[in-house]
Design a protein around this motif. Structure first.
Motif, mmCIF file in Angstrom:
data_model
loop_
_atom_site.group_PDB
_atom_site.id
_atom_site.type_symbol
_atom_site.label_atom_id
_atom_site.label_comp_id
_atom_site.label_asym_id
_atom_site.label_seq_id
_atom_site.Cartn_x
_atom_site.Cartn_y
_atom_site.Cartn_z
ATOM 1 N N ARG A 1 0.827 -1.203 0.000
ATOM 2 C CA ARG A 1 0.000 0.000 0.000
ATOM 3 C C ARG A 1 0.862 1.256 0.000
ATOM 4 N NH1 ARG A 1 -4.793 -2.185 1.401
ATOM 5 N NH2 ARG A 1 -4.756 -3.944 2.836
ATOM 6 N N HIS B 1 -18.975 -1.606 9.894
ATOM 7 C CA HIS B 1 -18.350 -1.336 8.605
ATOM 8 C C HIS B 1 -18.848 -2.411 7.638
ATOM 9 C CE1 HIS B 1 -15.282 -4.618 8.235
ATOM 10 N NE2 HIS B 1 -15.849 -4.851 9.378
ATOM 11 N N GLY B 2 -18.394 -2.346 6.422
ATOM 12 C CA GLY B 2 -18.805 -3.374 5.470
ATOM 13 C C GLY B 2 -20.134 -2.998 4.869
ATOM 14 N N LYS C 1 -16.544 7.643 2.492
ATOM 15 C CA LYS C 1 -15.306 6.887 2.718
ATOM 16 C C LYS C 1 -14.126 7.659 2.144
ATOM 17 C CE LYS C 1 -16.875 2.629 4.051
ATOM 18 N NZ LYS C 1 -16.358 1.476 4.750
ATOM 19 N N PRO D 1 -8.409 -10.914 10.123
ATOM 20 C CA PRO D 1 -9.003 -10.615 8.805
ATOM 21 C C PRO D 1 -8.695 -9.176 8.381
ATOM 22 C CG PRO D 1 -10.629 -11.627 10.274
ATOM 23 C CD PRO D 1 -9.367 -11.483 11.054
ATOM 24 N N GLU D 2 -8.091 -9.018 7.196
ATOM 25 C CA GLU D 2 -7.571 -7.709 6.791
ATOM 26 C C GLU D 2 -8.644 -6.656 6.570
ATOM 27 O OE1 GLU D 2 -4.606 -6.386 4.464
ATOM 28 O OE2 GLU D 2 -3.404 -8.208 4.411
ATOM 29 N N LYS D 3 -9.843 -7.114 6.232
ATOM 30 C CA LYS D 3 -10.932 -6.159 5.990
ATOM 31 C C LYS D 3 -11.076 -5.192 7.173
ATOM 32 C CE LYS D 3 -14.905 -4.851 3.978
ATOM 33 N NZ LYS D 3 -14.592 -3.477 4.392
ATOM 34 N N ASP D 4 -11.059 -5.761 8.387
ATOM 35 C CA ASP D 4 -11.168 -4.938 9.581
ATOM 36 C C ASP D 4 -10.060 -3.894 9.647
ATOM 37 O OD1 ASP D 4 -13.344 -6.393 10.379
ATOM 38 O OD2 ASP D 4 -12.631 -6.676 12.422
ATOM 39 N N HIS E 1 -8.225 -2.680 7.281
ATOM 40 C CA HIS E 1 -8.355 -1.701 6.209
ATOM 41 C C HIS E 1 -9.354 -0.612 6.564
ATOM 42 C CE1 HIS E 1 -9.849 -0.251 2.255
ATOM 43 N NE2 HIS E 1 -8.550 -0.226 2.024
ATOM 44 N N ASP E 2 -10.369 -0.970 7.304
ATOM 45 C CA ASP E 2 -11.393 0.003 7.692
ATOM 46 C C ASP E 2 -11.033 0.772 8.953
ATOM 47 O OD1 ASP E 2 -12.894 -0.633 5.534
ATOM 48 O OD2 ASP E 2 -14.303 -1.916 6.597
ATOM 49 N N ASP F 1 -21.809 -5.454 13.726
ATOM 50 C CA ASP F 1 -20.784 -4.848 12.891
ATOM 51 C C ASP F 1 -21.289 -3.527 12.363
ATOM 52 O OD1 ASP F 1 -18.235 -5.272 12.037
ATOM 53 O OD2 ASP F 1 -18.725 -7.228 11.170
#
Lengths: 339, 339, 339
Positions: A12, A328-329, A338, A77-80, A82-83, A326
């Protein structure tokens, strides 16, 4: 495991990683928006500088980095990540430690450890609370910081310079005055206290940051702070505490959470949020009393507890099936910008 | 949402609504029977009148109405409301507030709010506890009332006139005497204290009310009160506290719950209930000590905690698969007379 | 129900039943091995004899028998009983009661009741915690014993002779010295304190017992005790407490649990266990402070809480899917020698 962190940094680039950190700051008020986070951090630096304790700001950055890096090291988990969801508990740890403890070597080590710990405590608590369809919110910060503040009473290397000694609660006469023309200052301080900062300028910066992501969130931050002041004043709470925002910071978070994040803004959710704000003030006073004999502070626990009590009934206030585990998402219901 | 309340009022008529309220009173001791509820309320009025604090009785009615109405306003599943399950936490709040706080304007506002809150706190806790196949019992009343009692220490508008100041627990010499010929009075007072009333006449009225719905329940109320007195006395607890029923009210509820509601009356369930009664007395003393430094009272928490510990093992004491998450609907196992 | 107990006694014979009891002792440190249990019990007798309070050892045997027998009486799944999982909470109750209370008739009755209670409290808590894929560990012992210790403050028949009176926590100056050449003694005492024994010889016996079942477990017991001493010393905790193993006993259990029972020994699980040990020390100090105003002790709660926080994130540190709700059956991951 360390590979994940390296990949993240190189893939990144520094800018990408910085954005993730800034989102982490923003997520303290549920906004996964880097600009929001930037304004929050500027607000923290301003408040820390004005109160002559810049360590609070450096601590915030260190805590934010420690907890975010931990997410990569543990391969969560990378999603978390990233947010920004690995960062918000850590930045609060980073604000709290230099606020309550002296500037010792072991305080900084403890800060890094405690901030890192919030990341896996969050995994642990979310794993548990998913069963009830709610989220752990800032409770990983609260629980981890409580542990260190309590322990510090028996561990002189962590010197509690700035926290009241344990005492038995006693009926406190209200005393002091609240001045109507200072109301705007009180409201802004209530918002700044979300990060343990006592400054109306910081409150203003926080509001601007919020508005960049969601004007509903900014509006409800103001409503939460204002209504909490009126509620606490009506019930005769200490004017000193009210004017420095100590009855408001949790109410601000409750307001944003109920009115804009977990329910769509509407008349129904607005009424529900107003009741939530009032309840948060009572829970705040209750927890202040509970903590006195052990000499710690509530942190944002009143927000967590009250919001759980208002979300766990799973009321259907809009058309979606209620699942509050949750935020986000699916995107915040008031459509966060965002960045 | 308000429509639900209107529909309920007009469809069922005033009598129908009154019956729902009375069942709410009866459900404090697990009886969805309006006549039981009527006797309970008469008992409350008698006790309140004799102790020169009729506000306790008016508070009970107000709390009962507030929490029941809240169920309609939130559109919760009507089956629960019809069985009186929205009312029993509220009526207890209504008894507790005027018992512990002075008669101020804000006390009444807080009472209405707190009673209403028990209805959604019950939804929240049941949603959580269904996972473990148990019910929240009277814990919504306990939790909500604790919050307000704790908060009152810092909020002079809620004046705690009638509750001990926070203190450190110390080894208390037993002192005082228990007179054997007063035993019947002690037992009846223990039953009346379920609603925070200290009167043997009220205890008698409660027993009659119970017997109208289930003679097993009435029998076990007596057993629970008597055995708790012997247990507390054997262990040397304060005679003053014992004689006023303060070791008995939770045990009465444990006895009814285990022996008649969640298991069918049998030798096995009787032994289980007797152990539960003894355990409740120990938990009562333990929680008395825990609450001292923060200046609140246990309310019926010892009943809730002990009964959870005895139901959550999901022992199969009769032929049915153990699921203790609910008690209405399938009907109390000792066949409550519905009315 | 009593049939089960008789069948067990006669079918397996006295030797079979004895082996189950000994495994119960071994399971305090996660080893379902009768020889391990034998060494543990010898260690308890030695420590009790040297501190002139043999009742601790007799209590241990009585508690072990009471809780194991209760499993049969309640017809709980026999697999658990066979592996010694009904006994380990009871033996700890049996060590704790004569340690903290005077030698009265009611103390022994309470010991038997409390030890029996741990067996169904374990069922209750495991039923709840299975949802989060963790186990209740020694928490049934902790919770049940807390209840009795708290209650004893108000019940003179249970005389708390050997526990500090409730007090407000205050900043404690470290004081005292730790001598490097005594380090081995400190480490061994930390291990012996798992059973509330303060003796390095006992610690040695415990280690031998552990090594008979699993050399990994013995190794990690030493690491846990040593690292907890360094951590507590670095943070300036009381030298008196450190040298008597009071910061180590929970850390020993955390170390064995994370490094050898719930994860296979590996570099990753080793790092995770080291972090767990450090966290346990902080949680130990924190809980010491929390308990002061109510005059009880932490028992092994710091181990339970920390290990939950480290297992509930369900990190995948080896190839198996993480499910930590049980440790027997699938066999301890470091391959315990069964006996």
């Amino acid at each position: 495991m360390a590979n994940n962190l390296q990949t993240a940094l190189f893939d990144r680039g520094l800018i990408g990683f910085l954005r993730i950190l800034l989102r982490g700051a923003g997520q303290v008020m549920f906004q996964g928006n880097a600009w929001t986070g930037l304004f929050f951090i500027v607000g923290i630096f301003w408040g820390a500088y004005m109160s002559d304790n810049l360590n609070v700001a450096w601590g915030a950055l260190l805590g934010l980095m420690s907890s975010t890096a931990t997410g990569y090291l543990l391969s969560l988990p990378e999603k978390d990540g990233h947010d920004g969801l690995w960062g918000f508990n850590g930045i609060l740890v980073g604000c709290a430690f230099p606020t309550f403890m002296s500037n010792t070597f072991w305080m900084w080590i403890a800060l890094i450890f405690c901030a890192a710990m919030t990341t896996w405590v969050r995994s642990a608590l979310n794993n548990m609370m998913r069963t009830y369809k709610v989220n752990s919110f800032t409770f990983p910060f609260v629980l981890s910081t409580w542990i260190f503040l309590l322990a510090a009473h028996l561990m002189p290397a962590l010197d509690l310079s700035n926290i009241s000694a344990p005492e038995l609660p006693s009926h406190i006469t209200s005393g002091g005055y609240l001045y109507f023309h200072d109301l705007v200052q009180y409201i802004l301080r209530g918002i700044s206290q979300v990060f343990l900062i006592d400054s109306w300028v910081t409150g203003m910066l926080f509001l601007i940051g919020l508005a960049l992501a969601s004007s509903w969130a900014a509006l409800w931050a103001i409503v939460g702070s204002a209504l909490s002041i009126f509620t606490a004043a009506a019930l005769g709470a200490s004017a000193e505490h009210i004017s420095h925002g100590l009855y408001s910071f949790s109410a601000v978070l409750t307001a944003i959470a109920i009115a804009t994040v977990f329910y769509k803004p509407s008349l129904r959710s607005a009424i529900w949020a107003l009741l939530g704000i009032i309840a948060t003030v009572i829970v705040q006073a209750a927890m202040n009393v509970m903590m006195m004999p052990v000499g710690i502070v509530t942190l944002t626990a009143p927000f967590c507890i009250t919001t759980w009590l208002f979300l766990m009934p799973l009321l259907k206030l809009d058309k979606e099936e209620p699942d509050h585990s949750d935020w986000h998402g699916k995107g915040s219901k008031s459509r966060v910008q965002k960045s």
